[in-house]
Scaffold this motif. Sequence first.
Motif, PDB file in Angstrom:
ATOM      1  N   SER A  95       0.853  -1.187   0.000  1.00 10.83           N
ATOM      2  CA  SER A  95       0.000   0.000   0.000  1.00 10.83           C
ATOM      3  C   SER A  95       0.886   1.232   0.000  1.00 10.83           C
ATOM      4  N   THR A  96       0.636   2.142  -0.928  1.00  7.51           N
ATOM      5  CA  THR A  96       1.470   3.337  -1.019  1.00  7.51           C
ATOM      6  C   THR A  96       1.089   4.345   0.069  1.00  7.51           C
ATOM      7  N   THR A  97       2.099   5.127   0.460  1.00  6.58           N
ATOM      8  CA  THR A  97       1.913   6.197   1.439  1.00  6.58           C
ATOM      9  C   THR A  97       2.465   7.495   0.846  1.00  6.58           C
ATOM     10  N   ASP A  98       2.377   8.568   1.605  1.00  2.00           N
ATOM     11  CA  ASP A  98       2.897   9.849   1.117  1.00  2.00           C
ATOM     12  C   ASP A  98       4.396   9.819   0.913  1.00  2.00           C
ATOM     13  N   THR A  99       5.061   8.918   1.613  1.00  2.00           N
ATOM     14  CA  THR A  99       6.528   8.894   1.533  1.00  2.00           C
ATOM     15  C   THR A  99       7.089   7.623   0.918  1.00  2.00           C
ATOM     16  N   GLY A 100       6.252   6.652   0.631  1.00  2.00           N
ATOM     17  CA  GLY A 100       6.761   5.392   0.096  1.00  2.00           C
ATOM     18  C   GLY A 100       5.681   4.330   0.068  1.00  2.00           C
ATOM     19  N   PHE A 101       5.883   3.250   0.813  1.00  2.00           N
ATOM     20  CA  PHE A 101       4.892   2.180   0.842  1.00  2.00           C
ATOM     21  C   PHE A 101       4.960   1.467   2.185  1.00  2.00           C
ATOM     22  N   VAL A 102       3.920   0.711   2.471  1.00  2.00           N
ATOM     23  CA  VAL A 102       3.886  -0.113   3.664  1.00  2.00           C
ATOM     24  C   VAL A 102       3.349  -1.481   3.268  1.00  2.00           C
ATOM     25  N   CYS A 103       3.866  -2.530   3.907  1.00  2.00           N
ATOM     26  CA  CYS A 103       3.428  -3.892   3.616  1.00  2.00           C
ATOM     27  C   CYS A 103       2.397  -4.325   4.649  1.00  2.00           C
ATOM     28  N   LEU A 104       1.254  -4.767   4.167  1.00  2.00           N
ATOM     29  CA  LEU A 104       0.147  -5.168   5.029  1.00  2.00           C
ATOM     30  C   LEU A 104      -0.078  -6.673   4.931  1.00  2.00           C
ATOM     31  N   CYS A 105      -0.822  -7.191   5.898  1.00  2.97           N
ATOM     32  CA  CYS A 105      -1.133  -8.624   5.900  1.00  2.97           C
ATOM     33  C   CYS A 105      -2.026  -8.980   4.720  1.00  2.97           C
TER      34      CYS A 105
END
Length: 845
Positions: A95-105
């Motif tokens: 999932s993208t964020t304002d600064t990069g991405f995050v990995c979700l379950c």
Amino acid sequence: MTWISRSSTLTMLGLLVFLASCDDGSNPTAPCEMDCGAHGRCVIAAGHEGCLCDPGYLGEDCAACKSGYVLQGAECAPDPCLDSPCTAPHQGVCSTTDTGFVCLCDDDAQDNDNDGTCRPTCAAAIQGYNAQSCDDSSGEALFFGPRSCSTVVEYTPEAGESVGDLQLRGEFNNWAVGSALTAAADGVYSITLDIPAGDYAYKFYGASADRWFEDPVNPFFKWLNGERNSRLKVEDCQAPYLRLLHRAEVDVPSGAVTLRVQYVDGSAAAGLGPQGIQVSRSGVPVSGTLDGVTHTLLIKDQGLGKGKYGYRIEASDAAGHSAKPLVVPVWVEDQPFEWQDAVLYFALTDRFADGNPSNNAPVPGVDAKANWQGGDFAGLKQKLESGYFTDLGVNAIWISSISQNTGGSGAGDDGKEYAGYHSYWPISTGWTNENQLEGVQPTDPHFGNLQEFKDLVDAAHARGIRVLVDFVANHVHQDSPLWQQHQSEGWFHTPWAGCKETNWEQPITCWFAPYLPDFEYKNAQAVDEVVNHAVWMVEETNIDGFRLDAVKHMIDDFVYSVRGGIDLSLRMSGERFYMVGETFTGEDGSDLLEHYIGPRLLDGQFDFPLYWQVTEVFLREERDLKALESMVGWNDTRYGDWAVMSTFLGNHDVCRALSHAAGDISDMWCNEGKNQAWNSPPSAPTDPQPYRKLRLAWTFLMTSPGVPLIYYGDEFGMEGAGDPDNRRFMRFGADLNGEQAATMEVVKRLTAIRHAHRATRRGERRTIALADDGLLWAYVMEDGDDWVLVVLNRADAQRTQSLDLSALGVADTTLVDALSDQPFEAGGGMLEVTLGGHEAAVFAL
């Protein structure tokens, strides 16, 4: 860049273009007055003004992000999720964020203990129809108590579906009404059954609509009185079982693999037997630490090199009941592999490399062309170890069926005698460790023994190369024990009706030859025998995929069942076992190919409609590039997101690509190929033109979506008519002529480009220029910020083409053709490319 305005539309450089004419009909020259926002500029072209958007932007005022880009802060940036960076077990949602991405379950995973790791939910962990007690509140889905003898059947209605009174009717209740399913708060209907171990046909029944229907998520079927039903296989609950709690955790630098396995006691709660839980890796014992409360075994393996490993876990209870062995495949590799990124090579085993002459045993009285010629597992392994496949850019190989074939011969439809060198006349189908068929071996002795095959697979895996084997499931040879023992038990379509004799109008029931009995897969025992054999191959040899032969000649049930059996074996491992189908079809066969593709069926098929088009356009030159450009406009995305199709220039069932290009084959379909193979086989052309045509075709294929298949010899241009001439023995090194060596160098460069640029594998194709005569085509493959420009000149003579690349953001720069290393100067957004006849250029932008 993208060209935008608020009025009429057309295509420029394959990108969306909006042009605005002045309201008074005049053609503006200056000033340019459109407001294109902060990420575009107003330009005038052909008397129209419009917005030329910066890379990554589109919209009327260049304020929106185009595909492959996402808004990060106030800017459109390349989507960081395009490279699939989320690789931790069960944590693959990016999932993208304002600064990069995050990995979700993943959807079926949770992080209930908030430790940052994702683990399967109880709903995902429940195996099959088992009604086991489960708790995942600790972050790990753990089963409690002995094995339940109850069986749960569920039905999830589709959106908007009215279910009403839903019943389960089947052999277990004599098809009576009375076994009603109840709906839970989440809308899922379920029923718990307490029935003995056995094999039951069933269906759902909607009483209000008097509607009978199969279980849509059950891949197994049972036929009764000519009607197909869903199949419920209830196991003996006295036996314990083993389950993998989650996917393996791998630390590549240290070569560490961590697994957690739970032992679930049988219903009698006899307890774990004195041998405990036994673990081995490729036959080597591996220790673990047992938690006596949860009965989970923690396995920490260390010091492993790169490659793939197969773990086998076994256990019995104190009463002597054995759990079904648990087999877990684990890859230790720098980057997770996806089949979309494969370059596949087909080595017909008998014709590729002879590494062990002691197993050569041709059949007396059969011509050498149609006989065993000595290729074997040892020869393939030697070529792997020499770096042949790695140097070629291959990361997956498909080899012939490993099954033992008849030791005799059979008459072909041309009346000539053939041996089973091709490995399509199997006699060891059905072999498993528990069902070792008398009088046969699990692998063909011409190729080598089972351990030699495992050594070959290990050698491939050590080099990051996946291994597919041909799975011949439509039939066996009459020498097979299955035919000898079960021919009168409904396992086969009898009496014999030949496919050719019935004009191929009975594809399911016809026999390819009088000595090749055709399976009747409405017989559940026949299905089980062959599916168990398939699962045995997967678990015993650690292979990575099947090429499923003759798909259209088997009922769908079998494809569902073999996929279901393999999925059950590999569940929780995270392994995508690639099954690609061979459904020989014509140019209009895309609907038939699609029929067999899906998560419960095949991963993809060999793209025959594209093959015929490519053969006509590049090799035989009976159509121009306009025809191909039109076809790929729909074919590139025809089969959906799940499909991983395989594209090809040749295989063992069609005439050789080079001989088509040389004009040595009378018709595209190779109808006279078999006769030509015996009476006037083509020789290697002395004219360089056919090789140039072949190189042009390779350039297109290697810069197109799908898994490109290299049929052995096509990497340099091997000549050949039909079967068996299209299966000549492989040539290497000094045996190649100059044009063949040049062709092989081009293929190596193309595979290198393909591996370096995901756009060539996954991108969207956009036409830049297409000549009026259809003999020059330039297109861009685009995936986010990865762009590759391909220019194909199919004309006999040199062509010069000016390409407007301004909308791609190409400024004054030097672009280097990856095929020739020749520099080309781009200036003012324009690139002038000069190519010789039948030449191509590929540029990374």
